[in-house]
Motif scaffolding. Structure first.
Motif, PDB file in Angstrom:
ATOM      1  N   LEU A  95     -50.238 -35.173 -77.627  1.00 42.81           N
ATOM      2  CA  LEU A  95     -50.445 -33.893 -76.952  1.00 42.81           C
ATOM      3  C   LEU A  95     -51.077 -33.929 -75.655  1.00 42.81           C
ATOM      4  N   GLY A  96     -50.141 -33.395 -74.730  1.00 48.48           N
ATOM      5  CA  GLY A  96     -50.604 -33.384 -73.401  1.00 48.48           C
ATOM      6  C   GLY A  96     -51.691 -32.043 -73.295  1.00 48.48           C
ATOM      7  N   THR A  97     -52.864 -32.258 -72.437  1.00 45.45           N
ATOM      8  CA  THR A  97     -53.837 -31.258 -72.411  1.00 45.45           C
ATOM      9  C   THR A  97     -53.662 -30.277 -71.061  1.00 45.45           C
ATOM     10  N   ALA A  98     -52.882 -30.709 -70.229  1.00 43.75           N
ATOM     11  CA  ALA A  98     -52.606 -30.022 -68.814  1.00 43.75           C
ATOM     12  C   ALA A  98     -52.804 -28.585 -69.151  1.00 43.75           C
ATOM     13  N   GLN A  99     -52.006 -28.002 -69.913  1.00 43.14           N
ATOM     14  CA  GLN A  99     -52.095 -26.601 -70.433  1.00 43.14           C
ATOM     15  C   GLN A  99     -53.419 -25.923 -70.534  1.00 43.14           C
ATOM     16  N   PHE A 100     -54.099 -26.751 -70.878  1.00 42.95           N
ATOM     17  CA  PHE A 100     -55.788 -26.183 -71.179  1.00 42.95           C
ATOM     18  C   PHE A 100     -56.766 -26.344 -70.181  1.00 42.95           C
ATOM     19  N   GLY A 101     -55.783 -26.633 -68.870  1.00 42.30           N
ATOM     20  CA  GLY A 101     -56.684 -26.870 -67.651  1.00 42.30           C
ATOM     21  C   GLY A 101     -56.677 -26.134 -66.671  1.00 42.30           C
ATOM     22  N   LEU A 102     -55.427 -26.439 -65.914  1.00 41.76           N
ATOM     23  CA  LEU A 102     -55.356 -25.706 -64.473  1.00 41.76           C
ATOM     24  C   LEU A 102     -53.967 -25.025 -64.579  1.00 41.76           C
ATOM     25  N   GLY A 103     -53.575 -24.525 -65.563  1.00 47.50           N
ATOM     26  CA  GLY A 103     -52.475 -23.697 -65.699  1.00 47.50           C
ATOM     27  C   GLY A 103     -51.218 -24.620 -65.073  1.00 47.50           C
ATOM     28  N   TYR A 104     -51.087 -25.920 -65.670  1.00 42.62           N
ATOM     29  CA  TYR A 104     -49.936 -26.929 -65.251  1.00 42.62           C
ATOM     30  C   TYR A 104     -48.778 -26.286 -65.896  1.00 42.62           C
ATOM     31  N   GLY A 105     -47.752 -26.539 -64.752  1.00 45.21           N
ATOM     32  CA  GLY A 105     -46.372 -26.156 -65.147  1.00 45.21           C
ATOM     33  C   GLY A 105     -45.958 -24.856 -64.599  1.00 45.21           C
ATOM     34  N   ILE A 106     -44.756 -24.626 -64.121  1.00 47.82           N
ATOM     35  CA  ILE A 106     -44.246 -23.404 -63.231  1.00 47.82           C
ATOM     36  C   ILE A 106     -43.975 -22.257 -64.593  1.00 47.82           C
ATOM     37  N   SER A 107     -43.775 -22.891 -65.792  1.00 42.77           N
ATOM     38  CA  SER A 107     -43.539 -21.615 -66.592  1.00 42.77           C
ATOM     39  C   SER A 107     -44.896 -21.293 -67.561  1.00 42.77           C
ATOM     40  N   ASN A 108     -46.125 -21.578 -67.232  1.00 44.72           N
ATOM     41  CA  ASN A 108     -47.175 -21.427 -67.593  1.00 44.72           C
ATOM     42  C   ASN A 108     -47.720 -20.318 -67.038  1.00 44.72           C
ATOM     43  N   TYR A 109     -47.109 -18.982 -67.440  1.00 41.26           N
ATOM     44  CA  TYR A 109     -47.747 -17.896 -66.885  1.00 41.26           C
ATOM     45  C   TYR A 109     -49.052 -17.314 -67.227  1.00 41.26           C
ATOM     46  N   ASN A 110     -49.674 -17.798 -68.352  1.00 39.45           N
ATOM     47  CA  ASN A 110     -51.029 -17.245 -68.804  1.00 39.45           C
ATOM     48  C   ASN A 110     -52.021 -18.273 -67.922  1.00 39.45           C
ATOM     49  N   LYS A 111     -51.594 -19.091 -67.108  1.00 35.00           N
ATOM     50  CA  LYS A 111     -52.197 -20.144 -66.182  1.00 35.00           C
ATOM     51  C   LYS A 111     -53.274 -20.867 -67.204  1.00 35.00           C
ATOM     52  N   LYS A 112     -54.221 -20.427 -67.825  1.00 34.88           N
ATOM     53  CA  LYS A 112     -54.877 -21.294 -68.648  1.00 34.88           C
ATOM     54  C   LYS A 112     -54.786 -20.656 -70.247  1.00 34.88           C
ATOM     55  N   SER A 113     -54.494 -21.610 -71.248  1.00 40.13           N
ATOM     56  CA  SER A 113     -54.329 -21.255 -72.627  1.00 40.13           C
ATOM     57  C   SER A 113     -55.554 -20.901 -73.185  1.00 40.13           C
ATOM     58  N   ALA A 114     -55.458 -19.860 -73.645  1.00 40.95           N
ATOM     59  CA  ALA A 114     -56.777 -19.491 -74.546  1.00 40.95           C
ATOM     60  C   ALA A 114     -57.322 -20.344 -75.483  1.00 40.95           C
ATOM     61  N   PHE A 115     -58.775 -20.390 -75.700  1.00 41.22           N
ATOM     62  CA  PHE A 115     -59.334 -21.408 -76.595  1.00 41.22           C
ATOM     63  C   PHE A 115     -58.857 -21.254 -77.922  1.00 41.22           C
ATOM     64  N   ASP A 116     -58.670 -20.008 -78.438  1.00 37.04           N
ATOM     65  CA  ASP A 116     -58.184 -19.987 -79.704  1.00 37.04           C
ATOM     66  C   ASP A 116     -56.968 -20.426 -80.020  1.00 37.04           C
ATOM     67  N   SER A 117     -56.013 -20.518 -79.052  1.00 41.04           N
ATOM     68  CA  SER A 117     -54.555 -21.011 -79.205  1.00 41.04           C
ATOM     69  C   SER A 117     -54.961 -22.475 -79.419  1.00 41.04           C
ATOM     70  N   PHE A 118     -55.703 -23.134 -78.786  1.00 39.66           N
ATOM     71  CA  PHE A 118     -56.050 -24.622 -78.691  1.00 39.66           C
ATOM     72  C   PHE A 118     -56.543 -24.869 -80.030  1.00 39.66           C
ATOM     73  N   ILE A 119     -57.405 -24.122 -80.612  1.00 43.51           N
ATOM     74  CA  ILE A 119     -57.896 -24.634 -82.016  1.00 43.51           C
ATOM     75  C   ILE A 119     -56.552 -24.508 -82.983  1.00 43.51           C
ATOM     76  N   LYS A 120     -55.679 -23.335 -82.865  1.00 40.11           N
ATOM     77  CA  LYS A 120     -54.451 -23.388 -83.821  1.00 40.11           C
ATOM     78  C   LYS A 120     -53.703 -24.408 -83.551  1.00 40.11           C
ATOM     79  N   ILE A 121     -53.336 -24.899 -82.059  1.00 42.26           N
ATOM     80  CA  ILE A 121     -52.607 -26.308 -81.938  1.00 42.26           C
ATOM     81  C   ILE A 121     -53.403 -27.370 -82.362  1.00 42.26           C
ATOM     82  N   LYS A 122     -54.532 -27.415 -82.457  1.00 44.18           N
ATOM     83  CA  LYS A 122     -55.331 -28.655 -83.061  1.00 44.18           C
ATOM     84  C   LYS A 122     -55.129 -28.549 -84.570  1.00 44.18           C
ATOM     85  N   LYS A 123     -54.937 -27.598 -85.269  1.00 46.95           N
ATOM     86  CA  LYS A 123     -54.986 -27.567 -86.483  1.00 46.95           C
ATOM     87  C   LYS A 123     -53.311 -27.984 -87.160  1.00 46.95           C
ATOM     88  N   ILE A 124     -52.347 -27.709 -85.985  1.00 47.15           N
ATOM     89  CA  ILE A 124     -51.207 -28.028 -86.268  1.00 47.15           C
ATOM     90  C   ILE A 124     -50.838 -29.615 -86.017  1.00 47.15           C
TER      91      ILE A 124
END
Length: 289
Positions: free
Chosen positions: A15-44
């Motif tokens: 699991l890469g964590t760039a999406q939970f930091g500085l809005g890595y990637g040109i397709s990451n429109y939300n810029k920073k993934s919400a913390f609740d999304s991270f918790i759900k991703i962690k469970k998956i």
């Protein structure tokens, strides 16, 4: 037997964590993934036996760190901005987080050209001998970085993380593949979707100069693009781990489902000419945004 096969499949993911930091990637429109999304991703990840995480001091949100340490058994720590004065401090900060660290990875190969690099390497070797560190790695961007790493690390390099995708095959040449096999390097493939650019319905105008290259690719549905990208990577035998990023749980589940699906070699072969050596296309550090 089927269950163990699926577990083996999923254990190939990091699991890469760039999406939970500085809005890595040109397709990451939300810029920073919400913390609740991270918790759900962690469970998956727990459910799918994804037990390795990629952490960088360049983009990782340290507020999340304490929430993930117990979930992921293996952590690949990328370190950057090392100097002659601070490298021991930065390495020790990581080493002291756990009884034994899975991997410390040099994040930028430019450090290999510094006069004090051998001091850094020797310090990492000492940590391995003390049984505090399992593996030493480097993250590279260009073919030149590969050969420089071989030279500078000598026989002390365990993991090489490199960009590999259906459109970026620079490292998939016979000379490099033979060297990987001979030295038994553990290869981690990243940028499988080229920061999400390969999956976008509409790319920034910067990419218009390669419109002809993308002509057939743009006719594919997004779900099929994901499937093709993952199956291309899956068929490369030298790849031990695949670094995947995800903005939310739906995206992660889509990646997992499509990785489990097999497509015919004919479908991948259809895109045998869908690749480029132009760094302005395949190396995101060259993009103007």
């Amino acid at each position: 037997l089927f269950l163990s096969f699926i577990i083996f499949y999923m254990s190939k993911f990091i699991l890469g964590t760039a999406q939970f930091g500085l809005g890595y990637g040109i397709s990451n429109y939300n810029k920073k993934s919400a913390f609740d999304s991270f918790i759900k991703i962690k469970k998956i990840c727990e459910k799918e036996n994804i037990d390795t995480i990629d952490i960088s001091d360049r983009y990782f949100d340290k507020n999340i760190f304490d929430k993930l340490t117990k979930t992921f058994k293996k952590k690949v720590y990328k370190i950057s901005n090392l100097t002659k004065k601070n490298f021991k401090i930065k390495i020790d900060e990581i080493i002291n987080l756990e009884n034994k660290t899975y991997c410390i990875m040099i994040h930028n190969s430019s450090i290999l050209k510094k006069s004090f690099f051998l001091n850094i390497l020797n310090y990492l070797i000492i940590k391995k001998k003390q049984n505090r560190l399992e593996k030493i790695g480097i993250s590279i961007y260009n073919v030149e970085d590969f050969w420089l790493s071989i030279k500078m690390f000598d026989e002390n390099l365990d993991i090489i993380q490199m960009p590999i995708s259906i459109i970026d095959r620079r490292f998939l040449i016979k000379k490099i593949l033979n060297k990987i096999k001979k030295n038994d390097f553990e290869i981690h493939a990243r940028s499988n979707f080229l920061q999400g650019m390969l999956l976008m319905h509409q790319r920034p105008t910067y990419f218009n100069k390669w419109k002809k290259l993308f002509k057939n690719w743009d006719k594919e549905k997004q779900i099929d693009k994901i499937n093709i990208c993952l199956n291309f990577i899956k068929k490369i035998k030298i790849i031990k781990k695949i670094v995947i990023g995800s903005e939310d749980e739906k995206q992660l589940l889509s990646i997992i489902r499509n990785y489990k699906k097999n497509i015919s070699y004919k479908k991948i072969y259809y895109y045998k000419n869908f690749y480029s050596k132009e760094l302005k296309l395949v190396n995101p550090t060259k993009w103007p945004f």
